[in-house]
Scaffold this motif. Sequence first.
Motif, PDB file in Angstrom:
ATOM      1  N   ILE A  50     -25.194   1.410   5.139  1.00 37.92           N
ATOM      2  CA  ILE A  50     -25.609  -0.158   4.513  1.00 37.92           C
ATOM      3  C   ILE A  50     -25.119   0.305   3.250  1.00 37.92           C
ATOM      4  O   ILE A  50     -24.626  -0.583   2.326  1.00 37.92           O
ATOM      5  CB  ILE A  50     -27.403  -0.629   4.927  1.00 37.92           C
ATOM      6  N   ALA A  51     -25.536   1.463   2.714  1.00 36.78           N
ATOM      7  CA  ALA A  51     -25.492   1.755   1.813  1.00 36.78           C
ATOM      8  C   ALA A  51     -23.443   1.536   1.025  1.00 36.78           C
ATOM      9  O   ALA A  51     -22.839   1.031  -0.145  1.00 36.78           O
ATOM     10  CB  ALA A  51     -25.372   2.862   0.905  1.00 36.78           C
ATOM     11  N   GLN A  52     -22.673   2.140   1.753  1.00 38.17           N
ATOM     12  CA  GLN A  52     -21.528   1.951   1.673  1.00 38.17           C
ATOM     13  C   GLN A  52     -20.178   1.342   1.969  1.00 38.17           C
ATOM     14  O   GLN A  52     -19.851   1.063   0.511  1.00 38.17           O
ATOM     15  CB  GLN A  52     -20.503   3.283   3.513  1.00 38.17           C
ATOM     16  N   LEU A  53     -21.321  -0.142   2.575  1.00 38.89           N
ATOM     17  CA  LEU A  53     -21.167  -1.397   2.447  1.00 38.89           C
ATOM     18  C   LEU A  53     -21.277  -2.272   1.262  1.00 38.89           C
ATOM     19  O   LEU A  53     -20.527  -3.067   0.519  1.00 38.89           O
ATOM     20  CB  LEU A  53     -21.415  -2.159   4.117  1.00 38.89           C
ATOM     21  N   TYR A  54     -22.878  -1.982   0.355  1.00 39.72           N
ATOM     22  CA  TYR A  54     -22.760  -2.463  -0.658  1.00 39.72           C
ATOM     23  C   TYR A  54     -21.860  -1.833  -2.260  1.00 39.72           C
ATOM     24  O   TYR A  54     -21.556  -2.813  -2.036  1.00 39.72           O
ATOM     25  CB  TYR A  54     -24.752  -1.710  -1.068  1.00 39.72           C
ATOM     26  N   ARG A  55     -21.485  -0.562  -2.011  1.00 41.11           N
ATOM     27  CA  ARG A  55     -20.692  -0.100  -2.624  1.00 41.11           C
ATOM     28  C   ARG A  55     -19.537  -0.580  -2.658  1.00 41.11           C
ATOM     29  O   ARG A  55     -19.416  -0.713  -3.928  1.00 41.11           O
ATOM     30  CB  ARG A  55     -21.130   1.171  -2.657  1.00 41.11           C
ATOM     31  N   ALA A  56     -18.896  -0.953  -1.008  1.00 43.12           N
ATOM     32  CA  ALA A  56     -17.481  -1.534  -1.105  1.00 43.12           C
ATOM     33  C   ALA A  56     -17.777  -2.869  -1.879  1.00 43.12           C
ATOM     34  O   ALA A  56     -16.061  -4.110  -1.076  1.00 43.12           O
ATOM     35  CB  ALA A  56     -17.067  -1.305   0.002  1.00 43.12           C
ATOM     36  N   ASP A  57     -18.815  -3.418  -1.834  1.00 43.56           N
ATOM     37  CA  ASP A  57     -19.347  -5.148  -1.933  1.00 43.56           C
ATOM     38  C   ASP A  57     -18.304  -5.915  -0.327  1.00 43.56           C
ATOM     39  O   ASP A  57     -18.032  -6.967  -1.392  1.00 43.56           O
ATOM     40  CB  ASP A  57     -18.161  -5.719  -2.681  1.00 43.56           C
ATOM     41  N   LEU A  58     -18.890  -5.386   0.448  1.00 39.26           N
ATOM     42  CA  LEU A  58     -18.602  -6.199   1.517  1.00 39.26           C
ATOM     43  C   LEU A  58     -19.793  -7.312   2.462  1.00 39.26           C
ATOM     44  O   LEU A  58     -19.256  -8.073   3.288  1.00 39.26           O
ATOM     45  CB  LEU A  58     -17.972  -4.968   3.006  1.00 39.26           C
ATOM     46  N   ILE A  59     -20.872  -6.684   1.907  1.00 39.91           N
ATOM     47  CA  ILE A  59     -22.559  -7.415   2.582  1.00 39.91           C
ATOM     48  C   ILE A  59     -22.953  -7.900   0.605  1.00 39.91           C
ATOM     49  O   ILE A  59     -22.557  -6.574  -0.588  1.00 39.91           O
ATOM     50  CB  ILE A  59     -22.613  -6.579   3.303  1.00 39.91           C
ATOM     51  N   ARG A  60     -23.514  -8.850   1.020  1.00 40.71           N
ATOM     52  CA  ARG A  60     -24.872  -9.522  -0.301  1.00 40.71           C
ATOM     53  C   ARG A  60     -26.197  -9.303   0.020  1.00 40.71           C
ATOM     54  O   ARG A  60     -26.367  -9.803   1.493  1.00 40.71           O
ATOM     55  CB  ARG A  60     -23.680 -11.138  -0.147  1.00 40.71           C
ATOM     56  N   GLY A  61     -27.050  -9.006  -0.693  1.00 39.73           N
ATOM     57  CA  GLY A  61     -28.402  -9.098  -0.617  1.00 39.73           C
ATOM     58  C   GLY A  61     -28.803  -8.318  -1.897  1.00 39.73           C
ATOM     59  O   GLY A  61     -28.431  -7.611  -2.168  1.00 39.73           O
ATOM     60  N   ASP A  62     -30.107  -8.454  -1.959  1.00 35.97           N
ATOM     61  CA  ASP A  62     -31.230  -7.745  -2.899  1.00 35.97           C
ATOM     62  C   ASP A  62     -31.003  -6.185  -1.930  1.00 35.97           C
ATOM     63  O   ASP A  62     -30.611  -5.648  -0.990  1.00 35.97           O
ATOM     64  CB  ASP A  62     -32.350  -7.877  -2.769  1.00 35.97           C
ATOM     65  N   VAL A  63     -30.694  -5.475  -3.486  1.00 36.32           N
ATOM     66  CA  VAL A  63     -30.562  -3.561  -3.516  1.00 36.32           C
ATOM     67  C   VAL A  63     -31.591  -3.200  -4.085  1.00 36.32           C
ATOM     68  O   VAL A  63     -32.356  -3.637  -4.724  1.00 36.32           O
ATOM     69  CB  VAL A  63     -29.547  -3.519  -4.033  1.00 36.32           C
ATOM     70  N   PRO A  64     -32.857  -2.823  -2.981  1.00 38.43           N
ATOM     71  CA  PRO A  64     -33.896  -2.373  -2.789  1.00 38.43           C
ATOM     72  C   PRO A  64     -34.032  -1.077  -4.384  1.00 38.43           C
ATOM     73  O   PRO A  64     -32.783  -0.507  -3.948  1.00 38.43           O
ATOM     74  CB  PRO A  64     -35.262  -1.656  -1.752  1.00 38.43           C
ATOM     75  N   PRO A  65     -34.392  -0.248  -4.828  1.00 41.47           N
ATOM     76  CA  PRO A  65     -34.683   0.700  -5.022  1.00 41.47           C
ATOM     77  C   PRO A  65     -33.884   2.046  -4.550  1.00 41.47           C
ATOM     78  O   PRO A  65     -33.446   2.963  -5.451  1.00 41.47           O
ATOM     79  CB  PRO A  65     -36.143   1.529  -5.967  1.00 41.47           C
TER      80      PRO A  65
END
Length: 715
Positions: free
Chosen positions: A92-107
């Motif tokens: 999930i962290a890799q997908l967030y960083r690559a901007d492949l998924i959207r949604g809120d990011v917790p601390p």
Amino acid sequence: MGKSHFSHHWYRVANLKPALRNHVEIHRQRMRGKTWFIIQDAQSGKYFRVSPATRAMLLRLDGSETIDTIWSEEGQKLGELQPTQAEVIQLIAQLYRADLIRGDVPPFMAEFIDRSDKTARQNLLVRYKNPLALRFPLVDPDSFFEKGLPFVRLLFSRWGVIFWALLLVLGSLLATMHWGELTNNLSDRVLSANNVLLLLLLYPVIKVLHELGHGFTVKSLGGEVHDIGLMLLVFMPVPYVDASSSAVLKNRWHRAAVGAAGIMVESGLAVIALFVWLAAEPGIVRAGAFNVMMIGGLSTVLFNGNPLLRFDGYYVLSDILNIPNLGARSNKYLLYLIQHYLFGMREVESVATSKGEARWFIVYGISAFVYRMIIMVAIALFVATQFFFIGILLAALAVLNAVVLPLFKGIKYLFSAHELGQNRRRAKLVSFGAVATLGLLLFVIPARHVTESQGVFSLGEGGAVINTAAGFVAELPLESGTLVEVGTTLLLLEDEELDTQVRSLGAELREFQNSFAAVNLFDQVQANILKEQIARTEATLAHYLSRQEGLTIKARRAGIFILPSSTDLLGRYVSEGKTIAYVVPVQVREAQVVVSSDRSSLVSDDTQSVEVRVEGAIDQLIEAKILRQAPSALISLPSAVLSSEGGGSVAVNPQKDGQLEPLQKHYRFDIELLSEPEQAPVNARVHVHFVHSDKPIGLQWIRTARQTFMSLFNV
């Protein structure tokens, strides 16, 4: 101990409801008998490989379900194949960083992503802090390749590959036939001022065609090319094409073809340049063709086509083997072996995911490291012989990258890596124990120290039977192997023209002598003229008589008469000065040995014993001693059998045709065998070991490196 499916950080991400973005594409591939899925980001051009189990979870990321729900429900279906919670967090962290998924990011996830971004910034810094390899993207060339493909499609088809293969076979045959001419004085020809300028002009052009080959191959196989730019490779502008879209091609041979396209273009250009080089007259065209051959041929073999370096050949091998990221995963697998078996870290997992990968990782990881070191050192030494300062700088960088930095990282890992945990003490003991053991083996424990050389048996003065007059062999009074004394007739030659000259000069001399007797008392002027003619004729006759006497070849020493070609020698014409036989001593005890200049002082100063083996009786070890050393370097080798062309180890100067001048400086040592060899044939090569005082291997290597350095720079 098996890995845990649970993570104490799971509660922080369990309630997230991320969704895949619309531009994400997923492609199915078969690799080494297993099914994998490639996640493609159509905007950034990035690719991720995931397992079928992970892909099943990704397909459910639509923003309506929590990660915990998806993981639990998919786990019921997948059983043991279910990804662990830690793996899901990482994904999930890799997908967030690559901007492949959207949604809120917790601390918690933000910290994870910040750590990943930090790594990315470090990689970017490493990429651009190196002035020898900078990349600058320019335009999107996809439409260009789309429009140009119809004009070159035949070249990038099966018929094009067949034509290239035939071209390569023909070029290889021609290159073999003209190899000596192609490689003669190579370094001086390449690094001359005029040629360097021509090389700088041709190199970017060839690389443009190279990159176009990649681009058109991708398009011909249905891929896309969205990035073309300029790379400063050692400050030289070189184009590059991003052909990474080939990663989604299902056929591994198609993926390999994309990587091989540049190699095929350059090698094809090299063969065409060879045709031009053979046909052209000396000048700019021939020089340009030679440079194209060198760039397209030599660079392909040593660099671009070599799979042990991260160029096209590497990606071709990776695709053929169906092992993505072969180099990086090989290094990780070697690290895994160290962690798992030496450090006792049983929880670490192997990166080998299918049968046979582990063997490839071990072989490739070690081979690639060794080859990179060899290439770096070879380039540094070669450049240093031409441009001293630059070569020394490259050598220092090689040592820094190969030894200093890995050592620093290893020490930092031992003292600060959190993953070592309770295994830190064992890891330190194993690491420092290995270093201490290696240090003992290299620099403390003595090892056998020898200098290997080659020589030939010394026949001594008069050993070679050399004819002093040309002629045809008329008679062989003795058989080969006969024991002879000094003055024994060995061969009889005949020269009818010489006999005729002697008879003619004899008659002429008698005529002059008769005329002189007739006029001596009456005509003193005429008598003086005849006296001079008699003197000249007598001198000429003496010369021819000496040559005639030379037709009878006699032994100048006692020994065994050896006639190498006695079966077909009778009736053969033998030119003057040719060695046609030998008279060898009854006991051959002396040999002439050639030693390179970098080892000659060691042989002179520290030789404890000498070991000799005769070719043809290699199992017999003979002790010997040094008799003398020639005071100056050799101008010519004692025998052709010591040259590389004669099967020996000494390279001779190719510019001195017919001579045996060593290319590098060598010295001659005369040795005496302390016992008689079983056989000592004429011109037999002997293998000699000069045994020195025992010395640790590391110190021997250091001395060899120092001597090599000094010989390269004539210090």
